[in-house]
Enzyme design. Structure first.
Site, PDB file in Angstrom:
ATOM      1  N   CYS A   1      -4.211   6.304  -4.847  1.00  0.00           N
ATOM      2  CA  CYS A   1      -3.642   4.961  -4.687  1.00  0.00           C
ATOM      3  C   CYS A   1      -2.168   5.066  -5.062  1.00  0.00           C
ATOM      4  CB  CYS A   1      -4.372   3.973  -5.599  1.00  0.00           C
ATOM      5  SG  CYS A   1      -3.707   2.304  -5.568  1.00  0.00           S
TER       6      CYS A   1
ATOM      7  N   CYS B   1       0.868  -1.183   0.000  1.00  0.00           N
ATOM      8  CA  CYS B   1       0.000   0.000   0.000  1.00  0.00           C
ATOM      9  C   CYS B   1       0.902   1.230   0.000  1.00  0.00           C
ATOM     10  CB  CYS B   1      -0.896  -0.018   1.241  1.00  0.00           C
ATOM     11  SG  CYS B   1      -2.014   1.388   1.341  1.00  0.00           S
TER      12      CYS B   1
HETATM   13  N1  API Z   1      -6.351  -2.144  -2.603  1.00  0.00           N
HETATM   14  C1  API Z   1      -4.937  -2.536  -2.743  1.00  0.00           C
HETATM   15  C2  API Z   1      -4.138  -2.199  -1.469  1.00  0.00           C
HETATM   16  C3  API Z   1      -4.091  -0.686  -1.173  1.00  0.00           C
HETATM   17  C4  API Z   1      -3.357   0.063  -2.245  1.00  0.00           C
HETATM   18  C5  API Z   1      -3.489   1.581  -2.218  1.00  0.00           C
HETATM   19  N2  API Z   1      -4.316   2.166  -1.193  1.00  0.00           N
HETATM   20  C6  API Z   1      -2.116   2.257  -2.279  1.00  0.00           C
HETATM   21  O1  API Z   1      -1.969   3.379  -1.772  1.00  0.00           O
HETATM   22  O2  API Z   1      -1.208   1.662  -2.905  1.00  0.00           O
HETATM   23  C7  API Z   1      -4.843  -4.058  -3.015  1.00  0.00           C
HETATM   24  O3  API Z   1      -5.707  -4.802  -2.545  1.00  0.00           O
HETATM   25  O4  API Z   1      -3.900  -4.470  -3.691  1.00  0.00           O
END
Ligand code: API
Length: 270
Positions: free
Chosen positions: A207, A71
């Site tokens: 993200c 993340c």
């Molecule tokens: N939903 C993503 C994880 C969080 C990624 C995102 N919030 C970031 O800042 O990279 C997954 O299940 O792969």
């Protein structure tokens, strides 16, 4: 149980200090506390655990309780969490994640972390896949940056379209596995605009891994230079490619510290 609410470009997470133990049923806790009406409200939960192969370990859960391997916004917040709370005085950290170790460089101002640069490692990019959905057909570029992404190049894109098309592509069988989906508009060689449908959390304001996946897909087509600003609804990240590795820089903020005496409702209640 104490928690700290933090956010990176509006991608918000609840942080638990699990250095000396953790609550039971973390996936269920993540889902319950992430709920924006019946819980605290967040895009997920991040547990800070002792580092085996690094300074600390990040264990991350999406808002639906599913585990995320990496993340980008969350790990920047973790760097701020451990420094500002005095758990470390180091400004260069190695954080263990499900996707392997990630190096952090903390920028400190007035004794607090203001910005973090993350060594995101190398992106793996596969050949484009043609995905037919109920909302139309799309060419999707699969990109791995520790977690799975699918990047769609589009001239312009709205939040409504993200919410409508994102879940269809997330579950497109031709993409092999559930993916985070980015809708990428290349403004010029230094500016990318990205909207995100996150696996396990839905439409988010930003993200970090998705910004890096989008940058990598644009680089592969030589549509951007080795440094670019990635503009997301919640703000902008700087992404740079150095020696085939991606480096992402952006802010992290502490929103509030809280405490919950959340007790499990009996199964009969919900
Ligand atoms: N939903 C993503 C994880 C969080 C990624 C995102 N919030 C970031 O800042 O990279 C997954 O299940 O792969």
């Amino acid at each position: 149980m104490k928690f700290v609410k933090m956010e990176g470009l509006g991608n918000d997470y609840l942080f638990l200090n699990c250095l000396e133990g953790e609550p039971p049923e973390l996936p269920r806790l993540a889902k319950t506390l992430s709920d924006r009406h019946f819980g605290v409200g967040a895009d997920g939960l991040i547990c800070v655990k002792p580092g085996q192969a690094g300074d600390f370990t990040m264990e991350m859960y999406n808002a639906d309780g599913s585990r995320g391997a990496m993340c980008g916004n969350g790990i920047r917040c973790l760097g701020k969490f451990v420094y500002d709370s005095g758990l470390t005085r180091k400004c260069c950290l190695t954080i263990q994640t499900d996707a392997g170790p990630r190096g952090l460089e903390l920028s400190v101002r007035n004794g607090r972390v203001a910005e973090v640069t993350v060594d995101m490692g190398q992106a793996q990019i596969d050949e484009e896949v043609y995905c037919q959905t109920a909302a139309g057909a799309f060419w999707v570029t699969p990109v791995e940056v520790g977690n799975p992404h699918g990047v769609v190049f589009c001239p312009e894109w709205t939040e409504e379209e993200t919410a409508r098309v994102g879940p269809l592509l997330e579950h497109c069988p031709r993409l092999g596995r559930r993916r985070n989906i980015e809708f990428l508009t290349v403004e010029d060689r230094e500016h990318l605009t990205v909207r995100v449908w996150e696996r396990g959390s839905g439409v988010t304001l930003a993200c970090g891994t998705g910004a890096c996946a989008s940058f990598a897909a644009a680089r592969r087509r030589d549509l951007c230079g080795p440094k670019a600003q990635v503009h997301l609804p919640g703000g902008s990240l700087r992404v740079e490619e150095r020696e085939n590795r991606l480096f992402m820089t952006g802010p992290a903020h502490t929103v509030f510290r809280g405490e919950t005496d959340f007790l499990w409702h009996s199964e009969t209640e919900n």
